[in-house]
Motif scaffolding. Structure first.
Motif, mmCIF file in Angstrom:
data_model
loop_
_atom_site.group_PDB
_atom_site.id
_atom_site.type_symbol
_atom_site.label_atom_id
_atom_site.label_comp_id
_atom_site.label_asym_id
_atom_site.label_seq_id
_atom_site.Cartn_x
_atom_site.Cartn_y
_atom_site.Cartn_z
ATOM 1 N N ASN A 151 42.406 29.770 77.566
ATOM 2 C CA ASN A 151 42.597 29.749 76.110
ATOM 3 C C ASN A 151 41.523 28.939 75.393
ATOM 4 O O ASN A 151 41.660 28.646 74.216
ATOM 5 C CB ASN A 151 43.983 29.173 75.779
ATOM 6 C CG ASN A 151 45.086 30.048 76.333
ATOM 7 O OD1 ASN A 151 44.961 31.269 76.357
ATOM 8 N ND2 ASN A 151 46.144 29.428 76.806
ATOM 9 N N ARG A 152 40.464 28.593 76.103
ATOM 10 C CA ARG A 152 39.411 27.755 75.540
ATOM 11 C C ARG A 152 38.148 28.576 75.346
ATOM 12 O O ARG A 152 37.764 29.332 76.222
ATOM 13 C CB ARG A 152 39.164 26.589 76.502
ATOM 14 C CG ARG A 152 38.389 25.469 75.926
ATOM 15 C CD ARG A 152 38.288 24.350 76.964
ATOM 16 N NE ARG A 152 37.526 23.267 76.438
ATOM 17 C CZ ARG A 152 38.045 22.124 76.015
ATOM 18 N NH1 ARG A 152 39.326 21.928 76.084
ATOM 19 N NH2 ARG A 152 37.266 21.183 75.533
ATOM 20 N N LYS A 153 37.485 28.405 74.220
ATOM 21 C CA LYS A 153 36.270 29.152 73.921
ATOM 22 C C LYS A 153 35.040 28.295 74.178
ATOM 23 O O LYS A 153 34.361 27.868 73.263
ATOM 24 C CB LYS A 153 36.273 29.597 72.457
ATOM 25 C CG LYS A 153 37.445 30.449 72.073
ATOM 26 C CD LYS A 153 37.152 31.892 72.371
ATOM 27 C CE LYS A 153 38.194 32.769 71.740
ATOM 28 N NZ LYS A 153 38.972 33.501 72.693
ATOM 29 N N GLY A 154 34.752 28.013 75.447
ATOM 30 C CA GLY A 154 33.571 27.229 75.786
ATOM 31 C C GLY A 154 33.860 25.738 75.763
ATOM 32 O O GLY A 154 34.983 25.303 75.495
ATOM 33 N N GLY A 155 32.847 24.943 76.051
ATOM 34 C CA GLY A 155 33.011 23.496 76.079
ATOM 35 C C GLY A 155 33.854 23.048 77.249
ATOM 36 O O GLY A 155 34.794 22.273 77.088
ATOM 37 N N TYR A 156 33.521 23.533 78.445
ATOM 38 C CA TYR A 156 34.328 23.240 79.625
ATOM 39 C C TYR A 156 33.927 21.931 80.289
ATOM 40 O O TYR A 156 34.626 21.455 81.158
ATOM 41 C CB TYR A 156 34.187 24.373 80.650
ATOM 42 C CG TYR A 156 34.431 25.747 80.082
ATOM 43 C CD1 TYR A 156 35.656 26.091 79.557
ATOM 44 C CD2 TYR A 156 33.429 26.707 80.088
ATOM 45 C CE1 TYR A 156 35.876 27.344 79.039
ATOM 46 C CE2 TYR A 156 33.640 27.969 79.585
ATOM 47 C CZ TYR A 156 34.871 28.288 79.048
ATOM 48 O OH TYR A 156 35.088 29.540 78.545
ATOM 49 N N THR A 157 32.777 21.371 79.905
ATOM 50 C CA THR A 157 32.311 20.127 80.525
ATOM 51 C C THR A 157 32.153 19.041 79.465
ATOM 52 O O THR A 157 32.009 19.331 78.274
ATOM 53 C CB THR A 157 30.955 20.326 81.237
ATOM 54 O OG1 THR A 157 30.004 20.803 80.295
ATOM 55 C CG2 THR A 157 31.075 21.289 82.383
ATOM 56 N N ARG A 158 32.178 17.801 79.935
ATOM 57 C CA ARG A 158 32.032 16.638 79.054
ATOM 58 C C ARG A 158 31.016 15.706 79.698
ATOM 59 O O ARG A 158 31.041 15.501 80.901
ATOM 60 C CB ARG A 158 33.389 15.958 78.932
ATOM 61 C CG ARG A 158 33.380 14.630 78.271
ATOM 62 C CD ARG A 158 34.727 13.923 78.362
ATOM 63 N NE ARG A 158 35.813 14.747 77.910
ATOM 64 C CZ ARG A 158 37.016 14.797 78.496
ATOM 65 N NH1 ARG A 158 37.264 14.066 79.563
ATOM 66 N NH2 ARG A 158 37.960 15.561 78.022
ATOM 67 N N ILE A 159 30.132 15.134 78.873
ATOM 68 C CA ILE A 159 29.143 14.176 79.369
ATOM 69 C C ILE A 159 29.462 12.805 78.772
ATOM 70 O O ILE A 159 29.508 12.643 77.557
ATOM 71 C CB ILE A 159 27.709 14.611 78.990
ATOM 72 C CG1 ILE A 159 27.351 15.917 79.710
ATOM 73 C CG2 ILE A 159 26.717 13.530 79.341
ATOM 74 C CD1 ILE A 159 25.996 16.462 79.380
ATOM 75 N N LEU A 160 29.720 11.838 79.656
ATOM 76 C CA LEU A 160 30.029 10.471 79.244
ATOM 77 C C LEU A 160 28.878 9.562 79.647
ATOM 78 O O LEU A 160 28.497 9.523 80.815
ATOM 79 C CB LEU A 160 31.316 9.981 79.926
ATOM 80 C CG LEU A 160 32.562 10.825 79.709
ATOM 81 C CD1 LEU A 160 33.659 10.373 80.638
ATOM 82 C CD2 LEU A 160 32.999 10.734 78.270
ATOM 83 N N LYS A 161 28.330 8.804 78.693
ATOM 84 C CA LYS A 161 27.201 7.928 78.990
ATOM 85 C C LYS A 161 27.698 6.644 79.646
ATOM 86 O O LYS A 161 28.643 6.030 79.187
ATOM 87 C CB LYS A 161 26.425 7.612 77.719
ATOM 88 C CG LYS A 161 25.817 8.857 77.123
ATOM 89 C CD LYS A 161 24.788 8.567 76.091
ATOM 90 C CE LYS A 161 24.262 9.908 75.602
ATOM 91 N NZ LYS A 161 22.954 9.850 75.091
#
Length: 178
Positions: A151-161
């Motif tokens: 149900n998600r339209k992209g943005g499957y990853t997250r980058i944390l500094k």
């Protein structure tokens, strides 16, 4: 400007590095790397997850019959003597298998172009071939990862500094599946 970062490597080294990092990201769920590598990994990983989400339910279930040798309790084959020769006894079993439709098969092949084979070794440290098992990464993408993101339209990853690396000051990040 080029469409990708060269990461100071030749093309074969760069492809190998990115394939390895993407495989580890999808297998473990999160990895620690530099900022520029993470941005390149994100492109590839999100494309693979999009393929998996699109083709997640595109298969048919087929019932097949198969001849399997009969085995004793200790795992040896049952043999009988026929016309003076030892012959293995067989039994027929039926099982249901998933048969990919053409577009899902193509998606699986696209994934296999990027992903390395993963072998899971037992946690107790015994590196025995019989105890280790191969992980089917496209199957993991279709069965475990894609249902989370349908149900998600992209943005499957997250980058944390995280901060600068001690040796050379490169920006270190954690890239993870959301």
């Amino acid at each position: 400007m080029s469409g990708y970062r060269k990461l100071g490597r030749t093309s074969s080294q760069r492809k190998a590095l990115l394939r390895n990092q993407v495989t580890n990201l999808l297998y473990h769920g999160r990895i620690t790397t530099t900022d520029t590598k993470a941005k390149e990994i994100r492109k590839i990983a999100e494309h693979l997850i999009t393929l998996a989400v699109r083709e997640k339910d595109n298969y048919e279930t087929v019932t097949v019959t198969q001849k399997v040798p009969k085995k004793t309790a200790d795992g040896k084959r049952v043999k009988t003597v026929v016309d003076g020769k030892k012959v293995t006894e067989y039994e027929e079993i039926t099982k249901n298998i998933r048969k990919d439709k053409p577009s899902r098969l193509n998606a699986r092949r696209q994934m296999l172009k990027v992903l390395y084979p993963v072998v899971e070794v037992p946690a107790d440290g015994q590196k025995k071939r019989a105890l280790s098992k191969k992980i089917d990464m496209p199957a993991k993408l279709f069965d475990e990862i894609a249902p989370k993101y349908e149900n998600r339209k992209g943005g499957y990853t997250r980058i944390l500094k995280v901060g600068p690396r001690k040796g050379d000051g490169a920006e270190i990040v954690i890239i993870e599946l959301v």
